[in-house]
Scaffold this motif. Structure first.
Motif, PDB file in Angstrom:
ATOM      1  N   ASN A 228       0.862  -1.140  -0.272  1.00 33.69           N
ATOM      2  CA  ASN A 228      -0.246  -0.305  -0.191  1.00 33.69           C
ATOM      3  C   ASN A 228       0.909   1.037  -0.013  1.00 33.69           C
ATOM      4  O   ASN A 228       0.714   2.418  -0.670  1.00 33.69           O
ATOM      5  CB  ASN A 228      -0.569   0.432   1.137  1.00 33.69           C
ATOM      6  N   PHE A 229       1.988   1.290   0.691  1.00 33.37           N
ATOM      7  CA  PHE A 229       2.806   2.042   0.978  1.00 33.37           C
ATOM      8  C   PHE A 229       3.664   2.572  -0.834  1.00 33.37           C
ATOM      9  O   PHE A 229       3.708   4.125  -1.083  1.00 33.37           O
ATOM     10  CB  PHE A 229       3.907   1.912   1.619  1.00 33.37           C
ATOM     11  N   SER A 230       3.590   1.683  -1.348  1.00 38.37           N
ATOM     12  CA  SER A 230       4.375   1.486  -2.374  1.00 38.37           C
ATOM     13  C   SER A 230       3.151   2.216  -3.759  1.00 38.37           C
ATOM     14  O   SER A 230       3.888   1.769  -4.823  1.00 38.37           O
ATOM     15  CB  SER A 230       4.766   0.342  -2.859  1.00 38.37           C
ATOM     16  N   ARG A 231       2.179   1.685  -3.753  1.00 36.03           N
ATOM     17  CA  ARG A 231       0.990   1.440  -4.888  1.00 36.03           C
ATOM     18  C   ARG A 231       1.163   3.512  -6.010  1.00 36.03           C
ATOM     19  O   ARG A 231       1.415   3.162  -6.959  1.00 36.03           O
ATOM     20  CB  ARG A 231      -0.407   1.635  -4.706  1.00 36.03           C
ATOM     21  N   SER A 232       1.199   4.422  -4.899  1.00 33.33           N
ATOM     22  CA  SER A 232       1.729   6.106  -5.851  1.00 33.33           C
ATOM     23  C   SER A 232       2.507   5.450  -6.682  1.00 33.33           C
ATOM     24  O   SER A 232       2.574   5.983  -8.085  1.00 33.33           O
ATOM     25  CB  SER A 232       1.115   6.897  -4.921  1.00 33.33           C
ATOM     26  N   ASP A 233       3.825   5.062  -5.882  1.00 32.80           N
ATOM     27  CA  ASP A 233       5.066   4.981  -6.823  1.00 32.80           C
ATOM     28  C   ASP A 233       4.713   4.028  -8.155  1.00 32.80           C
ATOM     29  O   ASP A 233       5.275   4.767  -9.009  1.00 32.80           O
ATOM     30  CB  ASP A 233       6.292   4.898  -5.912  1.00 32.80           C
ATOM     31  N   LEU A 234       4.574   2.571  -8.337  1.00 33.58           N
ATOM     32  CA  LEU A 234       3.841   2.271  -9.162  1.00 33.58           C
ATOM     33  C   LEU A 234       3.585   2.427 -10.363  1.00 33.58           C
ATOM     34  O   LEU A 234       3.788   2.435 -10.530  1.00 33.58           O
ATOM     35  CB  LEU A 234       3.769   0.846  -8.799  1.00 33.58           C
ATOM     36  N   ALA A 235       2.339   3.225 -10.264  1.00 31.16           N
ATOM     37  CA  ALA A 235       1.352   3.581 -10.807  1.00 31.16           C
ATOM     38  C   ALA A 235       2.189   5.079 -11.706  1.00 31.16           C
ATOM     39  O   ALA A 235       2.694   5.138 -12.855  1.00 31.16           O
ATOM     40  CB  ALA A 235       0.252   4.679  -9.973  1.00 31.16           C
TER      41      ALA A 235
ATOM     42  N   ALA B  39      -1.876  -0.630  -8.741  1.00 29.14           N
ATOM     43  CA  ALA B  39      -1.753   0.526  -9.594  1.00 29.14           C
ATOM     44  C   ALA B  39      -2.712   1.089 -10.364  1.00 29.14           C
ATOM     45  O   ALA B  39      -2.578   2.530 -11.150  1.00 29.14           O
ATOM     46  CB  ALA B  39      -0.495   0.336  -9.388  1.00 29.14           C
ATOM     47  N   LEU B  40      -2.817  -0.285 -10.594  1.00 30.97           N
ATOM     48  CA  LEU B  40      -3.397   0.635 -12.564  1.00 30.97           C
ATOM     49  C   LEU B  40      -4.765   0.782 -12.094  1.00 30.97           C
ATOM     50  O   LEU B  40      -5.461   1.537 -12.871  1.00 30.97           O
ATOM     51  CB  LEU B  40      -4.067  -1.119 -13.215  1.00 30.97           C
ATOM     52  N   ARG B  41      -5.856   0.162 -11.067  1.00 35.44           N
ATOM     53  CA  ARG B  41      -6.723   0.751 -10.312  1.00 35.44           C
ATOM     54  C   ARG B  41      -6.335   2.239 -10.223  1.00 35.44           C
ATOM     55  O   ARG B  41      -7.728   3.161 -10.916  1.00 35.44           O
ATOM     56  CB  ARG B  41      -7.343   0.256  -9.145  1.00 35.44           C
TER      57      ARG B  41
ATOM     58  N   ARG C 140     -13.878  -6.319  -7.450  1.00 30.48           N
ATOM     59  CA  ARG C 140     -14.400  -5.164  -7.744  1.00 30.48           C
ATOM     60  C   ARG C 140     -12.637  -4.027  -8.359  1.00 30.48           C
ATOM     61  O   ARG C 140     -12.981  -2.921  -9.136  1.00 30.48           O
ATOM     62  CB  ARG C 140     -14.124  -4.592  -6.049  1.00 30.48           C
ATOM     63  N   GLN C 141     -11.502  -4.236  -7.966  1.00 25.48           N
ATOM     64  CA  GLN C 141     -10.642  -3.892  -8.956  1.00 25.48           C
ATOM     65  C   GLN C 141     -10.853  -3.723 -10.247  1.00 25.48           C
ATOM     66  O   GLN C 141     -10.284  -2.514 -10.782  1.00 25.48           O
ATOM     67  CB  GLN C 141      -8.927  -4.123  -8.530  1.00 25.48           C
ATOM     68  N   VAL C 142     -10.790  -4.844 -10.033  1.00 22.45           N
ATOM     69  CA  VAL C 142     -11.438  -4.732 -11.910  1.00 22.45           C
ATOM     70  C   VAL C 142     -12.230  -4.463 -12.796  1.00 22.45           C
ATOM     71  O   VAL C 142     -12.592  -3.425 -13.639  1.00 22.45           O
ATOM     72  CB  VAL C 142     -11.385  -6.623 -12.273  1.00 22.45           C
ATOM     73  N   GLN C 143     -13.786  -4.188 -12.155  1.00 23.42           N
ATOM     74  CA  GLN C 143     -15.417  -3.932 -13.080  1.00 23.42           C
ATOM     75  C   GLN C 143     -14.346  -1.834 -12.500  1.00 23.42           C
ATOM     76  O   GLN C 143     -15.206  -1.381 -14.001  1.00 23.42           O
ATOM     77  CB  GLN C 143     -15.620  -3.383 -11.494  1.00 23.42           C
ATOM     78  N   GLU C 144     -13.377  -1.202 -11.335  1.00 26.10           N
ATOM     79  CA  GLU C 144     -13.327  -0.165 -11.526  1.00 26.10           C
ATOM     80  C   GLU C 144     -12.035   0.307 -12.016  1.00 26.10           C
ATOM     81  O   GLU C 144     -12.294   1.667 -12.556  1.00 26.10           O
ATOM     82  CB  GLU C 144     -13.272   0.448 -10.007  1.00 26.10           C
ATOM     83  N   MET C 145     -12.023  -0.674 -12.967  1.00 26.71           N
ATOM     84  CA  MET C 145     -10.465  -0.251 -14.089  1.00 26.71           C
ATOM     85  C   MET C 145     -11.468   0.363 -15.497  1.00 26.71           C
ATOM     86  O   MET C 145     -10.463   0.762 -16.126  1.00 26.71           O
ATOM     87  CB  MET C 145      -9.689  -1.080 -14.118  1.00 26.71           C
ATOM     88  N   GLY C 146     -12.271  -0.283 -15.537  1.00 30.25           N
ATOM     89  CA  GLY C 146     -13.418   0.434 -16.447  1.00 30.25           C
ATOM     90  C   GLY C 146     -12.686  -0.930 -17.405  1.00 30.25           C
ATOM     91  O   GLY C 146     -12.294  -1.354 -17.639  1.00 30.25           O
ATOM     92  N   PRO C 147     -13.853  -0.872 -19.035  1.00 30.63           N
ATOM     93  CA  PRO C 147     -13.779  -1.246 -20.007  1.00 30.63           C
ATOM     94  C   PRO C 147     -12.382  -1.674 -21.267  1.00 30.63           C
ATOM     95  O   PRO C 147     -11.545  -2.592 -21.288  1.00 30.63           O
ATOM     96  CB  PRO C 147     -15.298  -1.074 -21.293  1.00 30.63           C
ATOM     97  N   LYS C 148     -12.182  -0.464 -20.549  1.00 29.81           N
ATOM     98  CA  LYS C 148     -10.952  -0.297 -21.188  1.00 29.81           C
ATOM     99  C   LYS C 148      -8.856  -0.442 -20.151  1.00 29.81           C
ATOM    100  O   LYS C 148      -8.741   0.117 -20.067  1.00 29.81           O
ATOM    101  CB  LYS C 148     -10.809   1.486 -22.316  1.00 29.81           C
TER     102      LYS C 148
END
Length: 392
Positions: free
Chosen positions: A190-197, A227-229, A259-267
């Motif tokens: 969780n600490f690293s999520r924004s950095d990977l994004a 990070a992708l979400r 939920r993560q996959v749904q929130e990524m959207g269709p693209k």
């Protein structure tokens, strides 16, 4: 203590002992690992060694110990380095030959020949110097219980053994490298999520990068998907250059993953997931996580789980349960099982989904859709959501 909580504690203790024993067994068979193996070593022309030149982005704190480079603690900022690993000749596919002492012998051990810190301003020139007209980048996110040196050597082994033509980028988050530090490691993702994004977005924006493939293992899959979400939520979609996401033995709560996959959207990118019902590490993780099914250990013969996966358009699941060989925990077959290593390499080089070549790698393959309840007899069972939907 209630009976249920006592049972859970007993199961957790039993699984922890099993994982620790397996980890100790693997350590002993590969010889004890000394500290400081990342001290650069000169490799003479007489050694027929190959080299893997990788870019490293990490949220770990720098280490003052020679040859450790980065510790398991959390750093104040995102750091970059250029690391070159020398791979010895005459070794088995999927194996890492650790030095018995420091410095290692490049004729028989994995060693590094170069460790150069980079500033953010030096990252773009690193991509520019690489050969080839079409630059395809592979971003690897390691899993739980992984010291920095193990992340570097595992990724170098994977890149070498797959013979892929992708540019290797390692994203290493703060793991203390201890089985008992599960919660600390989880919070470090969780600490690293924004950095990977940031790293993924920067690679996708670079004019010197044409395609980005993400490979995430175990707990690193949680970090990669988060990070992708985050990119999808902040930008409205995931960058189109991120075409393929491979989740190997993902330590992901199946409810959260939906939920993560749904929130990524269709693209979103195509997703390939490697699962194994006999993954001992994920059995422990499931116990620690309140007995919620982990995606990496999902049972495709269970219609309830198959029905949930059917909702994920563009998601392919490869069940490796019956595939023999690899690591003792059945948790790292993507990198240690020779047939899987060759399969992934062939498909990455060709720029194709991993499942397209499954039948050529390890014998027969079952492609399951509506017939998910059938007995699984093939070494690799493939579940494609689009196939399942078309059978209804």
């Amino acid at each position: 203590m209630t009976r249920s909580s006592g049972t859970l504690t007993f199961r957790a203790a039993r699984m922890l002992a099993l994982v620790a024993a397996c980890a100790a067994s693997m350590s002993l068979t590969g010889c004890a690992r000394p500290e400081g193996v990342l001290i650069p070593v000169a490799v003479g022309a007489e050694v027929a060694a190959d080299k893997v030149d990788m870019l490293v982005a990490t949220t770990r704190a720098p280490s003052e110990t020679a040859g450790v480079v980065f510790s398991g603690e959390r750093g104040d900022s995102l750091s970059f380095a250029n690391i070159v690993v020398s791979i010895p000749p005459n070794r088995a596919t999927g194996s890492i030959q650790w030095p018995a002492q420091v410095p290692g012998d490049p004729a028989r051990d994995f060693v590094v020949t170069q460790v150069d810190p980079l500033s953010r301003q030096q990252v773009l020139p690193w991509f520019q110097k690489l050969p080839g007209n079409k630059r395809r980048v592979l971003v690897f996110v390691h899993g739980f219980n992984t010291p920095f040196d193990a992340a570097v050597f595992r990724f170098a082994q994977f890149i070498h053994d797959t013979r892929s033509n992708l540019v290797p980028v390692l994203f290493s988050w703060p793991s203390r490298g201890r089985v008992t530090s599960y919660v600390y490691d989880r919070e470090s993702t969780n600490f690293s999520r924004s950095d990977l994004a940031y790293v993924l977005a920067a690679a996708a924006r670079s004019p010197h990068v044409d395609e980005v493939v993400v490979l995430a293992h175990s707990m690193g899959a949680w970090l990669a998907v988060e990070a992708l979400r985050q990119l999808a939520l902040q930008d409205g979609r995931i960058p189109p250059k991120i075409t393929n996401v491979i989740l190997a033995s993902p330590d992901l709560d199946i409810d959260v993953f939906e939920r993560q996959v749904q929130e990524m959207g269709p693209k979103r990118p195509t997703m390939t997931i490697f699962v194994s019902r006999n993954d001992h590490a994920l059995s422990l993780s499931r116990t620690l996580a309140g007995d919620v099914q982990r995606v990496g250990a999902v049972d495709l013969t269970n219609p309830a789980y198959a029905a949930r996966l059917e909702q994920g358009d563009g998601v392919t699941v490869l069940d490796l349960t019956a595939l023999q060989g690899g690591d003792a925990l059945n948790h790292s077959k993507f990198a240690t099982q020779p047939d899987m290593v060759r399969l992934i390499g062939d498909q990455l080089v060709a720029g194709q989904p991993i499942s397209d070549g499954a039948s050529g790698a390890a014998g027969a393959v079952d492609v399951v859709g509506g017939a998910v309840g059938a007995v699984v007899t093939a070494p690799i069972q493939v579940f494609r959501a689009d196939v399942a939907q078309s059978t209804h």
